[in-house]
Design a protein around this motif. Sequence first.
Motif, PDB file in Angstrom:
ATOM      1  N   PHE A  67      48.535  53.762   0.871  1.00  0.00           N
ATOM      2  CA  PHE A  67      47.976  52.716   1.739  1.00  0.00           C
ATOM      3  C   PHE A  67      47.323  51.682   0.828  1.00  0.00           C
ATOM      4  CE2 PHE A  67      44.988  56.244   1.423  1.00  0.00           C
ATOM      5  CZ  PHE A  67      43.804  55.647   1.034  1.00  0.00           C
ATOM      6  N   THR A  91      42.974  48.743   3.159  1.00  0.00           N
ATOM      7  CA  THR A  91      43.109  49.346   4.488  1.00  0.00           C
ATOM      8  C   THR A  91      41.755  49.773   5.046  1.00  0.00           C
ATOM      9  OG1 THR A  91      45.242  50.212   3.777  1.00  0.00           O
ATOM     10  CG2 THR A  91      44.330  51.125   5.805  1.00  0.00           C
ATOM     11  N   ASP A  92      41.524  49.450   6.336  1.00  0.00           N
ATOM     12  CA  ASP A  92      40.247  49.823   6.936  1.00  0.00           C
ATOM     13  C   ASP A  92      40.177  51.350   7.071  1.00  0.00           C
ATOM     14  OD1 ASP A  92      40.625  50.511  10.142  1.00  0.00           O
ATOM     15  OD2 ASP A  92      42.234  49.321   9.254  1.00  0.00           O
ATOM     16  N   SER A 141      41.814  53.363   9.961  1.00  0.00           N
ATOM     17  CA  SER A 141      43.267  53.493   9.825  1.00  0.00           C
ATOM     18  C   SER A 141      43.640  54.562   8.804  1.00  0.00           C
ATOM     19  CB  SER A 141      43.887  52.153   9.401  1.00  0.00           C
ATOM     20  OG  SER A 141      43.731  51.200  10.425  1.00  0.00           O
ATOM     21  N   VAL A 142      42.883  54.648   7.719  1.00  0.00           N
ATOM     22  CA  VAL A 142      43.168  55.676   6.706  1.00  0.00           C
ATOM     23  C   VAL A 142      43.034  57.068   7.331  1.00  0.00           C
ATOM     24  CG1 VAL A 142      42.474  56.676   4.492  1.00  0.00           C
ATOM     25  CG2 VAL A 142      42.444  54.187   4.793  1.00  0.00           C
ATOM     26  N   LYS A 192      45.967  57.617   9.698  1.00  0.00           N
ATOM     27  CA  LYS A 192      47.243  57.793   9.010  1.00  0.00           C
ATOM     28  C   LYS A 192      47.332  59.147   8.305  1.00  0.00           C
ATOM     29  CE  LYS A 192      50.640  55.111   6.504  1.00  0.00           C
ATOM     30  NZ  LYS A 192      51.027  53.785   6.027  1.00  0.00           N
ATOM     31  N   GLU A 216      51.300  41.319   3.714  1.00  0.00           N
ATOM     32  CA  GLU A 216      50.144  41.672   2.886  1.00  0.00           C
ATOM     33  C   GLU A 216      50.319  41.195   1.443  1.00  0.00           C
ATOM     34  OE1 GLU A 216      47.581  42.987   4.198  1.00  0.00           O
ATOM     35  OE2 GLU A 216      46.486  44.196   2.729  1.00  0.00           O
ATOM     36  N   MET A 274      50.702  45.005  11.098  1.00  0.00           N
ATOM     37  CA  MET A 274      49.647  45.777  10.429  1.00  0.00           C
ATOM     38  C   MET A 274      49.326  47.035  11.219  1.00  0.00           C
ATOM     39  SD  MET A 274      49.212  44.181   7.692  1.00  0.00           S
ATOM     40  CE  MET A 274      47.967  45.212   6.963  1.00  0.00           C
ATOM     41  N   ASP A 275      49.331  46.902  12.548  1.00  0.00           N
ATOM     42  CA  ASP A 275      49.053  48.047  13.397  1.00  0.00           C
ATOM     43  C   ASP A 275      50.127  49.124  13.248  1.00  0.00           C
ATOM     44  OD1 ASP A 275      46.934  48.635  15.265  1.00  0.00           O
ATOM     45  OD2 ASP A 275      48.578  49.022  16.668  1.00  0.00           O
ATOM     46  N   ASN A 290      49.506  50.782   9.828  1.00  0.00           N
ATOM     47  CA  ASN A 290      48.261  51.546   9.697  1.00  0.00           C
ATOM     48  C   ASN A 290      48.061  52.626  10.747  1.00  0.00           C
ATOM     49  OD1 ASN A 290      47.363  50.157   7.433  1.00  0.00           O
ATOM     50  ND2 ASN A 290      46.461  48.516   8.669  1.00  0.00           N
ATOM     51  N   ARG A 291      48.678  52.430  11.917  1.00  0.00           N
ATOM     52  CA  ARG A 291      48.443  53.378  13.016  1.00  0.00           C
ATOM     53  C   ARG A 291      49.754  53.899  13.586  1.00  0.00           C
ATOM     54  NH1 ARG A 291      43.027  52.238  15.159  1.00  0.00           N
ATOM     55  NH2 ARG A 291      41.979  51.308  13.372  1.00  0.00           N
ATOM     56  N   ASP A 333      57.671  54.438   5.716  1.00  0.00           N
ATOM     57  CA  ASP A 333      56.417  54.317   6.445  1.00  0.00           C
ATOM     58  C   ASP A 333      56.587  54.035   7.932  1.00  0.00           C
ATOM     59  OD1 ASP A 333      54.369  55.080   4.841  1.00  0.00           O
ATOM     60  OD2 ASP A 333      53.527  53.088   4.533  1.00  0.00           O
TER      61      ASP A 333
END
Length: 318
Positions: free
Chosen positions: A54, A58-59, A62-63, A66, A170, A185-186, A189-190, A260
């Motif tokens: 990641f 990355t917030d 989200s980490v 994930k 990114e 991004m969603d 990350n999700r 991913d």
Amino acid sequence: MMDEFGIIERFFKRQAVRRDDVVLGIGDDAAVVDPASDGDWVVTTDVLVNGVHFPESTDPRSVGHKALAVNLSDIAAMGAEPAWATMGLTLPGVEEHWLEEFASGFLALAEEFNVQLIGGDTTHGPLTIAVQLIGRTGGIGHLSRGGARTGDSIYVSGTLGDAALALQIEGGVLAAGESDRGYFMDRLNRPSPRVALGRAMVGHATAAIDISDGLAADLGHLCRSSGVGAEVNVDAVPVSAHYRRHLATVGWDPALSFGDDYELCFTVAPENDRMVENAAREADVGVARIGRVTGSGVRWMRGNQPYPVSEDGYRHFR
Ligand code: ADP
Ligand code: MG
């Protein structure tokens, strides 16, 4: 500063899931679970390394999401029902806000899938999250990569390539508006693990794999395990409306060769096509029939023309 015992107490013990089959959870030298019902256990581990799995930006929520989602996706590909998780967490320091968000992201997804975090280890070092997830077959069997037969239909769930475009945006390689950017991004990350779909395909799919390294690489793995080949219609590969808006710029490769996505790719005998559609509707996810299983070699086609696709997925060592 808070030590590891404080971290565990404050951030990881406060989970909503309390499974009946957990005899001893977090807090002892090891967890104790009661397998009670029939069937086999399905065990998987995935490690996420900061800056590798990641982006460093990355917030934390989200980490956390994930770290569990990638494991749930493996359990989904096996057609199992997830149950217990352990977490090896290596942290460069104690940042309470980061931990709060990370734990919330992890535990919210755990709650959605009734997974109980039963133990782990917390250490000091470069940010790395290793999650082990244990699921159960409940006596109905499991899916695997081997078993696809010539003539089977090949399916993919959801849409592919969204995570790839997120990384392109990114990295400043692709320009996109705010709404597309937010969507991509969603998706990166999700990811939404397709547990219900995998479960529904047990006894019906002849083979399955989750797409973590890209469709080309992962379909290649499935074909090799099954000792078969495939013919794929590139135009049938499902991409999102957001992706389609950028198709002229980015082409098909991000959807075919990037990873991913955490969707499922699976094969079924053609007489099961109707069954797949019903299962997908039940699981609330789209599925697309992208091709069929052949004797050997994977061929990618656009109309009558062969389309060159690299089977190289993401590899850590080469
Ligand atoms: P030990 O020294 O016996 O290995 P620890 O002191 O490392 O135990 O951990 C104390 C308890 O907290 C154990 O039950 C362990 O499983 C749990 N634990 C440690 N880190 C985590 C984590 N990141 N997530 C969940 N449980 C954890
Ligand atoms: Mg101990």
